[in-house]
Enzyme design. Structure first.
Site, short mmCIF file in Angstrom:
data_model
loop_
_atom_site.label_atom_id
_atom_site.label_comp_id
_atom_site.label_asym_id
_atom_site.label_seq_id
_atom_site.Cartn_x
_atom_site.Cartn_y
_atom_site.Cartn_z
N GLY A 88 -7.12 24.80 -18.75
CA GLY A 88 -8.34 25.16 -19.47
C GLY A 88 -8.62 24.19 -20.61
N SER A 97 -2.06 2.37 13.80
CA SER A 97 -3.12 3.30 13.41
C SER A 97 -3.42 3.19 11.91
CB SER A 97 -2.72 4.74 13.76
OG SER A 97 -2.55 4.89 15.14
N ARG A 154 0.80 -1.23 0.00
CA ARG A 154 0.00 0.00 0.00
C ARG A 154 0.83 1.28 0.00
NH1 ARG A 154 -4.88 -2.57 3.61
NH2 ARG A 154 -6.12 -3.23 1.81
N GLU A 184 -5.98 -2.36 -5.29
CA GLU A 184 -5.32 -2.72 -4.03
C GLU A 184 -6.02 -2.10 -2.82
OE1 GLU A 184 -1.13 -3.37 -3.77
OE2 GLU A 184 -0.89 -2.78 -5.86
N SER A 218 -10.64 3.47 -1.81
CA SER A 218 -10.55 4.47 -0.74
C SER A 218 -11.54 4.15 0.37
CB SER A 218 -10.84 5.87 -1.30
OG SER A 218 -9.75 6.33 -2.08
#
Length: 409
Positions: free
Chosen positions: A365, A339, A268, A389, A392
């Site tokens: 643009g 975490s 990751r 993988e 989100s």
């Protein structure tokens, strides 16, 4: 254990500059052509092999960099060149990581060299995990591996999808269920050697982005492989399955990670680095354009509306890189992702790539919307980072579960 630092040493800088030069001189000039052709850029892969970038030795050196920054540094520079071609160059790495994470020393030494071949005869490898009905829901996997004890062979049946290099690979690493009742805990990874009967390529996908990277289905019909092709060996698998069954009987949560998840956790931060490279490339195009494009008698970067966008883009890119480097260092130092730092790095870098490439189109643009400029391709390429993988949404789920300790669904 190396101390965490944001300063690359001289050797790392030299490698970074070498890869950047290859990306600038070889990958970028070929990017538009192979995006249009939607074919594997074998000549570019061969050039990468000739200079030593596409090789087991190169990735081993970066993988074992004690700071942990070798792989993310290499990924960022290659994907700065072009995401589709870069993925064709590094796609074999996911299969190699699968073997490194789950295989024995003998399996590592036997199969990883065969994944790359050599400069005269380059090969690629494929990691096959996702299925038509089992992407994020890995417990729904239907591909089965049944052990034929009399012949010491495993028999694989099923269909894999979204496989990078699927069907054209010399070596396929296939995740299959050996005990479906255990869900994702009953999975194992297998090596399918070259030219094994029963393995074939299914549908090749025509994609929105990363078109130079081959993505296809892999069909397994009574594929027989030797017993030694089970990554980690049968004794290790039997022990893991026994512990999983005992915990299920006891009503406890199963903490044993399956083979596919071990591979994805290791990769990751590297995917986050890929996203950083694409975002940085788009930002640099937008910055250069804003300095040279004039409207109302002055460069458009003189307008706060443009300048502030560029400031945000650069800030987000640097923040993403820091998250990637932190996770990469932690993994190299053997520090657990308490975490979900690996998922954090991929989540933020992936979302940053999508946002920054979209902002780059806006700054250019109408020119940004044409294929005369590379940012539209970069934007198409960036869309994949929030999907493969682990989407989100899955990354947020992993992070939330890790932080809370609750089975959030």
């Amino acid at each position: 254990m190396a101390e965490f630092t944001l300063e690359l040493n001289d050797d790392q800088k030299q490698v970074r500059d070498w890869i950047h030069g290859f990306a600038a001189d070889v990958i970028r000039p070929a990017a538009a052509e192979w995006d249009e052709r939607e074919e594997t850029p074998w000549p570019v892969i061969q050039e990468a092999a000739k200079v030593g970038i596409y090789s087991l030795d190169f990735y081993a050196q970066q993988f074992f960099d004690p700071t942990g920054l070798g792989i993310p540094m290499a990924m960022e520079e290659l994907f700065w060149g072009d995401a589709g071609i870069a993925l064709s160059i590094v796609g074999t790495g996911l299969a190699a990581v699968g073997v490194l994470a789950n295989g024995t020393e003998e399996q590592i030494g036997t199969w990883i060299p065969q994944m790359y071949g050599d400069a005269a005869d380059v090969k690629v490898a494929a990691f096959c995990s996702s299925e038509p009905d089992a992407g994020s829901d890995v417990a729904a996997m239907r591909t089965r591996a049944v052990y034929d004890e009399a012949k010491d062979e495993w028999v694989l049946n099923g269909t894999k999808t979204w496989a990078t290099n699927g069907g054209i690979a010399n070596v396929h690493v296939v995740v299959a269920a050996v005990d479906p009742e255990l869900g994702s805990k009953g999975h194992a990874s297998f090596i399918v050697p070259p030219n094994t009967p029963g393995l074939s390529q299914g549908q090749k996908f025509k994609k929105h982005g990363i078109r130079a990277s081959h993505t296809a289905e892999v069909v397994l019909e009574d594929v027989r492989i030797p017993g030694h092709c089970l990554l980690g060996g049968k004794d290790k698998l039997d022990d893991r399955l026994a512990r999983a069954r005992e915990r299920v009987k006891a009503g406890g949560g199963e903490r044993v990670k399956n083979a596919a998840m071990a591979t994805f956790e290791a990769s990751r931060p590297a995917v986050g680095a890929m996203a950083v490279g694409t975002a940085r490339a788009a930002y640099e195009v937008a910055l250069d354009y804003a300095k040279t494009r004039t409207q109302f008698g002055r460069p458009i970067i003189d307008n706060q509306g443009i300048a502030f966008q560029l400031a945000d883009m650069r800030t987000q890119i640097d923040a993403a890189r820091l998250l990637v480097w932190r996770a990469s260092w932690m993994a190299s130092a053997g520090k657990p992702f308490t975490s979900a730092e690996g998922s954090m790095s991929k989540l933020y870098a992936s979302e940053t790539a999508k946002k920054v490439t979209a902002q780059a189109i806006q700054i250019l643009g109408g020119n940004g919307y044409t294929r005369e400029y590379p940012v539209e391709r970069m934007h198409r390429d960036a869309a994949i980072y929030t999907i493969f993988e682990g989407t989100s949404e899955i990354q947020r789920l992993v992070i939330a579960r890790t932080l809370s300790g609750m089975p959030i669904r």
